[in-house]
Motif scaffolding. Structure first.
Motif, PDB file in Angstrom:
ATOM      1  N   LEU A  16      39.487  46.050  44.964  1.00 35.60           N
ATOM      2  CA  LEU A  16      40.260  44.812  44.836  1.00 35.60           C
ATOM      3  C   LEU A  16      40.044  43.922  46.048  1.00 35.60           C
ATOM      4  N   LEU A  17      40.143  44.487  47.251  1.00 35.97           N
ATOM      5  CA  LEU A  17      39.987  43.688  48.462  1.00 35.97           C
ATOM      6  C   LEU A  17      38.591  43.078  48.545  1.00 35.97           C
ATOM      7  N   ALA A  18      37.583  43.844  48.141  1.00 41.14           N
ATOM      8  CA  ALA A  18      36.215  43.311  48.155  1.00 41.14           C
ATOM      9  C   ALA A  18      36.089  42.124  47.214  1.00 41.14           C
ATOM     10  N   GLU A  19      36.667  42.220  46.027  1.00 43.26           N
ATOM     11  CA  GLU A  19      36.536  41.122  45.073  1.00 43.26           C
ATOM     12  C   GLU A  19      37.352  39.912  45.504  1.00 43.26           C
ATOM     13  N   VAL A  20      38.524  40.127  46.100  1.00 46.86           N
ATOM     14  CA  VAL A  20      39.294  39.000  46.631  1.00 46.86           C
ATOM     15  C   VAL A  20      38.494  38.289  47.718  1.00 46.86           C
ATOM     16  N   ALA A  21      37.898  39.053  48.630  1.00 46.72           N
ATOM     17  CA  ALA A  21      37.111  38.435  49.704  1.00 46.72           C
ATOM     18  C   ALA A  21      35.903  37.698  49.148  1.00 46.72           C
ATOM     19  N   ARG A  31      37.205  41.712  36.172  1.00 47.97           N
ATOM     20  CA  ARG A  31      36.420  41.071  37.235  1.00 47.97           C
ATOM     21  C   ARG A  31      36.263  41.993  38.435  1.00 47.97           C
ATOM     22  N   ILE A  32      37.312  42.728  38.784  1.00 44.90           N
ATOM     23  CA  ILE A  32      37.219  43.649  39.920  1.00 44.90           C
ATOM     24  C   ILE A  32      36.137  44.686  39.673  1.00 44.90           C
ATOM     25  N   PRO A  87      29.555  37.395  54.950  1.00 41.58           N
ATOM     26  CA  PRO A  87      30.863  36.798  55.276  1.00 41.58           C
ATOM     27  C   PRO A  87      32.036  37.484  54.591  1.00 41.58           C
ATOM     28  N   TRP A  88      31.905  37.811  53.301  1.00 41.56           N
ATOM     29  CA  TRP A  88      33.023  38.467  52.605  1.00 41.56           C
ATOM     30  C   TRP A  88      33.314  39.827  53.225  1.00 41.56           C
ATOM     31  N   ALA A  89      32.259  40.538  53.663  1.00 43.99           N
ATOM     32  CA  ALA A  89      32.433  41.865  54.232  1.00 43.99           C
ATOM     33  C   ALA A  89      33.209  41.803  55.537  1.00 43.99           C
ATOM     34  N   ARG A  90      32.948  40.790  56.355  1.00 46.02           N
ATOM     35  CA  ARG A  90      33.671  40.662  57.622  1.00 46.02           C
ATOM     36  C   ARG A  90      35.164  40.438  57.368  1.00 46.02           C
ATOM     37  N   VAL A  91      35.476  39.737  56.270  1.00 42.37           N
ATOM     38  CA  VAL A  91      36.890  39.531  55.919  1.00 42.37           C
ATOM     39  C   VAL A  91      37.543  40.864  55.582  1.00 42.37           C
ATOM     40  N   GLY A 115      35.775  36.319  46.231  1.00 40.84           N
ATOM     41  CA  GLY A 115      36.314  35.121  45.613  1.00 40.84           C
ATOM     42  C   GLY A 115      36.663  34.049  46.631  1.00 40.84           C
ATOM     43  N   LEU A 116      37.185  34.463  47.781  1.00 40.82           N
ATOM     44  CA  LEU A 116      37.470  33.496  48.841  1.00 40.82           C
ATOM     45  C   LEU A 116      36.182  32.843  49.325  1.00 40.82           C
ATOM     46  N   GLY A 117      35.119  33.646  49.449  1.00 40.78           N
ATOM     47  CA  GLY A 117      33.844  33.093  49.881  1.00 40.78           C
ATOM     48  C   GLY A 117      33.201  32.201  48.844  1.00 40.78           C
ATOM     49  N   GLY A 118      33.427  32.534  47.564  1.00 45.26           N
ATOM     50  CA  GLY A 118      32.835  31.749  46.487  1.00 45.26           C
ATOM     51  C   GLY A 118      33.597  30.493  46.143  1.00 45.26           C
ATOM     52  N   GLY A 119      34.814  30.375  46.641  1.00 44.23           N
ATOM     53  CA  GLY A 119      35.584  29.153  46.440  1.00 44.23           C
ATOM     54  C   GLY A 119      36.502  29.144  45.239  1.00 44.23           C
ATOM     55  N   ASP A 120      36.466  30.204  44.391  1.00 45.37           N
ATOM     56  CA  ASP A 120      37.378  30.200  43.247  1.00 45.37           C
ATOM     57  C   ASP A 120      38.710  30.858  43.566  1.00 45.37           C
ATOM     58  N   LEU A 121      38.842  31.449  44.754  1.00 49.87           N
ATOM     59  CA  LEU A 121      40.120  31.877  45.287  1.00 49.87           C
ATOM     60  C   LEU A 121      40.312  31.178  46.634  1.00 49.87           C
ATOM     61  N   HIS A 122      41.565  30.934  46.978  1.00 44.48           N
ATOM     62  CA  HIS A 122      41.868  30.263  48.240  1.00 44.48           C
ATOM     63  C   HIS A 122      42.912  31.076  48.989  1.00 44.48           C
ATOM     64  N   ALA A 123      42.699  31.235  50.287  1.00 44.96           N
ATOM     65  CA  ALA A 123      43.567  32.083  51.093  1.00 44.96           C
ATOM     66  C   ALA A 123      45.021  31.630  51.023  1.00 44.96           C
ATOM     67  N   ASP A 124      45.249  30.317  50.954  1.00 42.71           N
ATOM     68  CA  ASP A 124      46.619  29.803  50.965  1.00 42.71           C
ATOM     69  C   ASP A 124      47.182  29.568  49.569  1.00 42.71           C
ATOM     70  N   GLU A 125      46.475  30.023  48.542  1.00 39.85           N
ATOM     71  CA  GLU A 125      46.988  29.863  47.166  1.00 39.85           C
ATOM     72  C   GLU A 125      48.260  30.685  46.997  1.00 39.85           C
ATOM     73  N   PRO A 126      49.356  30.074  46.526  1.00 45.10           N
ATOM     74  CA  PRO A 126      50.590  30.838  46.343  1.00 45.10           C
ATOM     75  C   PRO A 126      50.541  31.684  45.068  1.00 45.10           C
ATOM     76  N   VAL A 127      51.096  32.872  45.160  1.00 47.80           N
ATOM     77  CA  VAL A 127      51.204  33.775  44.015  1.00 47.80           C
ATOM     78  C   VAL A 127      52.659  34.195  43.904  1.00 47.80           C
ATOM     79  N   ASP A 128      53.273  33.908  42.774  1.00 42.41           N
ATOM     80  CA  ASP A 128      54.653  34.319  42.541  1.00 42.41           C
ATOM     81  C   ASP A 128      54.676  35.767  42.064  1.00 42.41           C
ATOM     82  N   LEU A 129      55.551  36.573  42.657  1.00 46.55           N
ATOM     83  CA  LEU A 129      55.706  37.948  42.219  1.00 46.55           C
ATOM     84  C   LEU A 129      56.532  37.981  40.937  1.00 46.55           C
ATOM     85  N   LEU A 130      56.018  38.683  39.936  1.00 43.14           N
ATOM     86  CA  LEU A 130      56.725  38.874  38.688  1.00 43.14           C
ATOM     87  C   LEU A 130      57.413  40.231  38.691  1.00 43.14           C
TER      88      LEU A 130
END
Length: 257
Positions: free
Chosen positions: A40-45, A110-111, A161-165, A47-62
């Motif tokens: 999961l962490l690898a795919e999030v990183a 996706r993960i 870059p994603w790996a360093r994250v 996604g952050l590098g690819g631009g379709d995820l953003h570090a400051d994107e808010p996520v509401d907990l359900l």
């Protein structure tokens, strides 16, 4: 095979992959517990590098995200966190609720596609985190092999870059009770150092469940060593397995000295 590193009799299966140092049953598929969160962490990183995820994107907990076991979010009042916050909680305290929220945001398919793109063949997430896990659910959260996870650790320790994250997230891990326990390091040093360095530095991710103890990480000293150690035993026999994992850590400490 390991020579002199482990007790002659273990209460289960210990799979070890430490490229260039140790190897024992590295290709056996075993349950991973929270070590599966590395996918999961690898795919999030990525996604952050690819631009379709953003570090400051808010996520509401359900309500469906909330899960007992490891973590802090079940004890905190805030219901909205950023993607980066959730990733940090997943890596640092293995937060199950943060993990579920990120899996919902990114998607299980996706993960696993990302894991395949990274060369993982038998290491996969099967489900979200569940407490309790009932008969109608997949039998475990994640499965994989030490060989594939050690290779993933080597990839994370590289220059992409994603790996360093991901490596920075792993450096904040609060559980150093398994493989790193006999590696003389500062557990609060979350900076990512260059190689060589005078004293060992550790970044890792652990997984704990009944009969399961797993640890994957990167150690930097005079050289860099990546490792994956997966243990499965009967309930109640986890501590002897943890002791064997610490013995592997002692061998790694010698290798990086």
């Amino acid at each position: 095979m390991l020579s002199g590193a482990l007790p002659p009799e273990l209460p289960g299966t210990l799979s070890v992959a430490v490229p260039g140092v140790l190897e024992q049953c590295p290709d056996e598929v075993l349950p991973l517990a929270s070590v599966g969160k590395l996918l999961l962490l690898a795919e999030v990183a990525r996604g952050l590098g690819g631009g379709d995820l953003h570090a400051d994107e808010p996520v509401d907990l359900l309500d469906e995200d909330y899960c007992g076991g490891s973590g802090l979010l079940t004890r905190l009042s805030a219901r909205r966190w950023t993607v980066a916050d959730l990733a940090t909680l997943t890596a640092a305290v293995s937060d199950n609720t943060a993990t579920n929220a990120l899996i919902r945001r990114v998607g299980l398919a996706r993960i696993n596609e990302g894991a395949e793109a990274l060369g993982l063949v038998r290491t996969r997430l099967l489900d979200r985190i569940r407490e309790p896990r009932l008969p109608q659910h997949p039998h475990t959260f994640a499965v994989g092999t030490a060989a594939e996870l050690a290779a993933l650790a080597e990839r994370i320790a590289g220059d992409e870059p994603w790996a360093r994250v991901v490596l920075g997230w792993m450096a904040a891990c609060s559980d150093r009770s398994m493989v790193p326990a006999l590696i003389p390091h500062d557990p609060e040093d979350s900076s990512v150092p260059d190689i060589p360095r005078a004293s060992p530095w550790v970044a890792n991710k652990t997984g704990v469940d009944v009969g399961i103890r797993c640890d994957v990480g990167v150690v930097r000293g005079s050289r860099q060593v990546c490792y994956a150690v997966l243990g499965r035993s009967a309930a109640g026999s986890e501590f002897p397995m943890t002791q064997a994992m610490r013995a592997v850590g002692a061998r790694i400490a010698a290798a990086v000295s």
